[in-house]
Write a protein that holds these residues in place. Structure first.
Motif, PDB file in Angstrom:
ATOM      1  N   PRO A  33      -9.935  24.371   6.567  1.00 34.68           N
ATOM      2  CA  PRO A  33     -10.232  23.465   5.454  1.00 34.68           C
ATOM      3  C   PRO A  33     -10.604  22.062   5.933  1.00 34.68           C
ATOM      4  CG  PRO A  33      -7.869  23.679   5.717  1.00 34.68           C
ATOM      5  CD  PRO A  33      -8.495  24.618   6.723  1.00 34.68           C
ATOM      6  N   ILE A  34     -11.209  21.323   5.034  1.00 32.73           N
ATOM      7  CA  ILE A  34     -11.490  19.898   5.261  1.00 32.73           C
ATOM      8  C   ILE A  34     -10.391  19.114   4.538  1.00 32.73           C
ATOM      9  CG2 ILE A  34     -13.100  18.021   4.774  1.00 32.73           C
ATOM     10  CD1 ILE A  34     -15.334  20.240   4.830  1.00 32.73           C
ATOM     11  N   GLU A  35      -9.734  18.234   5.262  1.00 43.01           N
ATOM     12  CA  GLU A  35      -8.649  17.455   4.655  1.00 43.01           C
ATOM     13  C   GLU A  35      -9.146  16.046   4.349  1.00 43.01           C
ATOM     14  OE1 GLU A  35      -4.624  18.177   6.129  1.00 43.01           O
ATOM     15  OE2 GLU A  35      -4.419  15.992   6.341  1.00 43.01           O
ATOM     16  N   LEU A  36      -8.758  15.556   3.190  1.00 37.28           N
ATOM     17  CA  LEU A  36      -9.170  14.216   2.775  1.00 37.28           C
ATOM     18  C   LEU A  36      -7.933  13.410   2.406  1.00 37.28           C
ATOM     19  CD1 LEU A  36     -11.213  16.487   1.105  1.00 37.28           C
ATOM     20  CD2 LEU A  36     -12.565  14.393   1.097  1.00 37.28           C
ATOM     21  N   HIS A  37      -7.896  12.167   2.838  1.00 40.94           N
ATOM     22  CA  HIS A  37      -6.818  11.252   2.470  1.00 40.94           C
ATOM     23  C   HIS A  37      -7.408  10.109   1.659  1.00 40.94           C
ATOM     24  CE1 HIS A  37      -4.025  12.523   6.075  1.00 40.94           C
ATOM     25  NE2 HIS A  37      -4.447  13.540   5.347  1.00 40.94           N
ATOM     26  N   LEU A  38      -6.860   9.900   0.481  1.00 43.28           N
ATOM     27  CA  LEU A  38      -7.348   8.854  -0.416  1.00 43.28           C
ATOM     28  C   LEU A  38      -6.295   7.753  -0.515  1.00 43.28           C
ATOM     29  CD1 LEU A  38      -9.550   7.992  -2.515  1.00 43.28           C
ATOM     30  CD2 LEU A  38      -8.154   9.158  -4.238  1.00 43.28           C
ATOM     31  N   THR A  39      -6.686   6.554  -0.137  1.00 46.74           N
ATOM     32  CA  THR A  39      -5.770   5.414  -0.173  1.00 46.74           C
ATOM     33  C   THR A  39      -6.363   4.331  -1.054  1.00 46.74           C
ATOM     34  OG1 THR A  39      -5.120   5.904   2.105  1.00 46.74           O
ATOM     35  CG2 THR A  39      -4.513   3.728   1.238  1.00 46.74           C
ATOM     36  N   THR A  40      -5.544   3.787  -1.949  1.00 43.31           N
ATOM     37  CA  THR A  40      -6.029   2.704  -2.809  1.00 43.31           C
ATOM     38  C   THR A  40      -5.121   1.495  -2.656  1.00 43.31           C
ATOM     39  OG1 THR A  40      -4.738   3.465  -4.706  1.00 43.31           O
ATOM     40  CG2 THR A  40      -6.963   4.311  -4.500  1.00 43.31           C
ATOM     41  N   GLU A  41      -5.723   0.339  -2.640  1.00 48.85           N
ATOM     42  CA  GLU A  41      -4.958  -0.912  -2.585  1.00 48.85           C
ATOM     43  C   GLU A  41      -5.760  -1.998  -3.270  1.00 48.85           C
ATOM     44  OE1 GLU A  41      -4.446  -2.718   1.230  1.00 48.85           O
ATOM     45  OE2 GLU A  41      -2.652  -3.799   0.598  1.00 48.85           O
ATOM     46  N   ASN A  42      -5.229  -2.494  -4.369  1.00 47.71           N
ATOM     47  CA  ASN A  42      -5.908  -3.529  -5.146  1.00 47.71           C
ATOM     48  C   ASN A  42      -7.355  -3.118  -5.422  1.00 47.71           C
ATOM     49  OD1 ASN A  42      -3.560  -5.089  -5.104  1.00 47.71           O
ATOM     50  ND2 ASN A  42      -4.105  -5.954  -3.121  1.00 47.71           N
ATOM     51  N   MET A  98       0.851  -1.194   0.000  1.00 42.61           N
ATOM     52  CA  MET A  98       0.000   0.000   0.000  1.00 42.61           C
ATOM     53  C   MET A  98       0.886   1.243   0.000  1.00 42.61           C
ATOM     54  SD  MET A  98      -2.795   1.265   2.858  1.00 42.61           S
ATOM     55  CE  MET A  98      -3.814  -0.177   2.758  1.00 42.61           C
ATOM     56  N   THR A  99       0.597   2.158  -0.908  1.00 42.43           N
ATOM     57  CA  THR A  99       1.334   3.416  -0.914  1.00 42.43           C
ATOM     58  C   THR A  99       0.665   4.387   0.044  1.00 42.43           C
ATOM     59  OG1 THR A  99       0.015   4.210  -2.742  1.00 42.43           O
ATOM     60  CG2 THR A  99       2.049   3.063  -3.298  1.00 42.43           C
ATOM     61  N   GLY A 100       1.351   5.486   0.344  1.00 46.41           N
ATOM     62  CA  GLY A 100       0.768   6.486   1.237  1.00 46.41           C
ATOM     63  C   GLY A 100      -0.430   7.141   0.603  1.00 46.41           C
ATOM     64  N   PRO A 101      -1.241   7.771   1.424  1.00 47.56           N
ATOM     65  CA  PRO A 101      -2.468   8.380   0.879  1.00 47.56           C
ATOM     66  C   PRO A 101      -2.173   9.622   0.053  1.00 47.56           C
ATOM     67  CG  PRO A 101      -2.210   8.935   3.201  1.00 47.56           C
ATOM     68  CD  PRO A 101      -1.112   7.968   2.878  1.00 47.56           C
ATOM     69  N   GLN A 102      -3.027   9.838  -0.934  1.00 48.92           N
ATOM     70  CA  GLN A 102      -3.045  11.139  -1.618  1.00 48.92           C
ATOM     71  C   GLN A 102      -3.812  12.102  -0.720  1.00 48.92           C
ATOM     72  OE1 GLN A 102      -4.600   9.243  -5.534  1.00 48.92           O
ATOM     73  NE2 GLN A 102      -3.839  11.271  -6.080  1.00 48.92           N
ATOM     74  N   ILE A 103      -3.307  13.293  -0.556  1.00 45.44           N
ATOM     75  CA  ILE A 103      -3.940  14.249   0.354  1.00 45.44           C
ATOM     76  C   ILE A 103      -4.591  15.381  -0.452  1.00 45.44           C
ATOM     77  CG2 ILE A 103      -3.537  15.883   2.245  1.00 45.44           C
ATOM     78  CD1 ILE A 103      -1.219  14.043   3.122  1.00 45.44           C
ATOM     79  N   PHE A 104      -5.826  15.657  -0.103  1.00 42.33           N
ATOM     80  CA  PHE A 104      -6.600  16.718  -0.749  1.00 42.33           C
ATOM     81  C   PHE A 104      -7.118  17.663   0.338  1.00 42.33           C
ATOM     82  CE2 PHE A 104      -6.799  12.969  -3.356  1.00 42.33           C
ATOM     83  CZ  PHE A 104      -6.754  13.401  -4.666  1.00 42.33           C
ATOM     84  N   ARG A 105      -7.297  18.906  -0.014  1.00 46.65           N
ATOM     85  CA  ARG A 105      -7.905  19.867   0.925  1.00 46.65           C
ATOM     86  C   ARG A 105      -9.024  20.619   0.216  1.00 46.65           C
ATOM     87  NH1 ARG A 105      -2.603  19.840   2.364  1.00 46.65           N
ATOM     88  NH2 ARG A 105      -2.187  19.309   4.552  1.00 46.65           N
ATOM     89  N   MET A 106     -10.109  20.808   0.948  1.00 48.05           N
ATOM     90  CA  MET A 106     -11.260  21.511   0.386  1.00 48.05           C
ATOM     91  C   MET A 106     -11.662  22.640   1.318  1.00 48.05           C
ATOM     92  SD  MET A 106     -15.055  19.984  -0.419  1.00 48.05           S
ATOM     93  CE  MET A 106     -15.863  20.733   1.001  1.00 48.05           C
ATOM     94  N   THR A 107     -11.975  23.790   0.769  1.00 48.39           N
ATOM     95  CA  THR A 107     -12.512  24.857   1.604  1.00 48.39           C
ATOM     96  C   THR A 107     -13.870  24.430   2.142  1.00 48.39           C
ATOM     97  OG1 THR A 107     -13.435  25.906  -0.357  1.00 48.39           O
ATOM     98  CG2 THR A 107     -11.312  26.732   0.424  1.00 48.39           C
ATOM     99  N   ASN A 108     -14.205  24.960   3.298  1.00 51.88           N
ATOM    100  CA  ASN A 108     -15.433  24.543   3.979  1.00 51.88           C
ATOM    101  C   ASN A 108     -16.631  25.297   3.399  1.00 51.88           C
ATOM    102  OD1 ASN A 108     -17.290  23.592   5.785  1.00 51.88           O
ATOM    103  ND2 ASN A 108     -16.249  24.315   7.613  1.00 51.88           N
ATOM    104  N   ARG A 109     -16.876  25.045   2.092  1.00 50.01           N
ATOM    105  CA  ARG A 109     -17.948  25.765   1.382  1.00 50.01           C
ATOM    106  C   ARG A 109     -18.760  24.787   0.535  1.00 50.01           C
ATOM    107  NH1 ARG A 109     -17.505  30.860  -0.771  1.00 50.01           N
ATOM    108  NH2 ARG A 109     -17.642  29.896  -2.810  1.00 50.01           N
TER     109      ARG A 109
END
Lengths: 138, 114
Positions: free
Chosen positions: A62-71, A1-12
């Motif tokens: 902001p709202i932070e999101l972590h996206l992790t993919t594995e298989n 598993m690779t590390g998560p991709q990190i995204f940030r969204m304004t709280n809107r």
């Protein structure tokens, strides 16, 4: 598993759709059509719920999101904005069978619980995290 | 946002003019259609041909429109894609709304009603 991709969204609210489309596009080749559909629904409902209802001490946090993919599995972690009161949606989500058919609201949390393969919530590194897991059917 | 096309007898087809019906635009969508209803249009078809995604707020807006029409008229949906159909099924909205493959089918059925 690779590390998560990190995204940030304004709280809107205006920014929810763009974030949902960006993340759904990012996992497009990871998930089967049905699983991708469930991912998109849950992410849209979770972000909308956060923006509309999280009571934050800092409206610009902001709202932070972590996206992790594995298989065949995708995990999306949504971190409550700083200062938000904890909210475990699992304790409030209605059974969609029990929602009045003519109700104009109140389905979002039930959709998340019904459509995600697993739902977890709790503190992680000082922040509250909603973790949603999606796995392709065997 | 919305675009309308009139058909006899007194049927109005509505193209929402958006690809996603969500919390971001659901209230504006509902308000525009309620203005149509207030102006006398009560046989409505919403054309979903260009809509790729509906969230629970979008469903709520549709329910609000249906309730506004009440027993004065009818609200039909047309051209739902498979994801939107699935969303309706999960939320049991397929029990509430009548849908048709396209606007032409909806117009034909609605115009044949007594």
């Amino acid at each position: 598993m690779t590390g998560p991709q990190i995204f940030r969204m304004t709280n809107r609210l205006d920014d929810v759709d763009a974030m949902v489309v960006e993340l759904t596009t990012a996992i497009d080749d990871k998930l089967a059509m049905d699983t991708r559909f469930r991912f998109e629904i849950c992410l849209s409902e979770a972000l909308t719920n956060l923006v509309k209802h999280a009571k934050t001490s800092d409206a610009d946090a902001p709202i932070e999101l972590h996206l992790t993919t594995e298989n065949d599995t995708v995990i999306i972690d949504l971190f409550d904005p700083v200062g938000a009161q904890p909210f475990d949606l699992r304790t409030k989500a209605p059974d969609l069978d029990q929602v009045d058919l003519l109700a104009e609201s109140g389905r979002g949390l039930g959709l998340i619980v019904q459509c995600a393969d697993s739902v977890d919530y709790g503190p992680v590194n000082g922040k509250n995290r909603l973790s949603l897991t999606f796995t392709n059917a065997a | 946002m919305i675009h309308t096309t009139s058909y006899d007898p007194d049927i109005t087809a509505i193209r929402p003019g958006i690809e996603r019906l969500t919390a971001m635009n659901a209230k504006a969508f509902k308000d525009e259609i309620i203005s149509l209803i207030d102006a006398g249009s009560t046989q409505l078809i919403v054309d979903f041909k260009d809509i790729t995604f509906v969230d629970s707020s979008g469903l709520g807006a549709l329910v609000g429109i249906l309730k506004k029409i009440g027993n004065r008229g009818d609200l039909a949906l047309a051209g739902l894609n498979s994801d939107v159909v699935r969303m309706f099924q999960i939320c049991r909205m397929d029990r509430v709304f009548t849908s048709y493959p396209d606007v032409a089918s909806a117009v034909q059925t609605m115009s044949e009603r007594p």
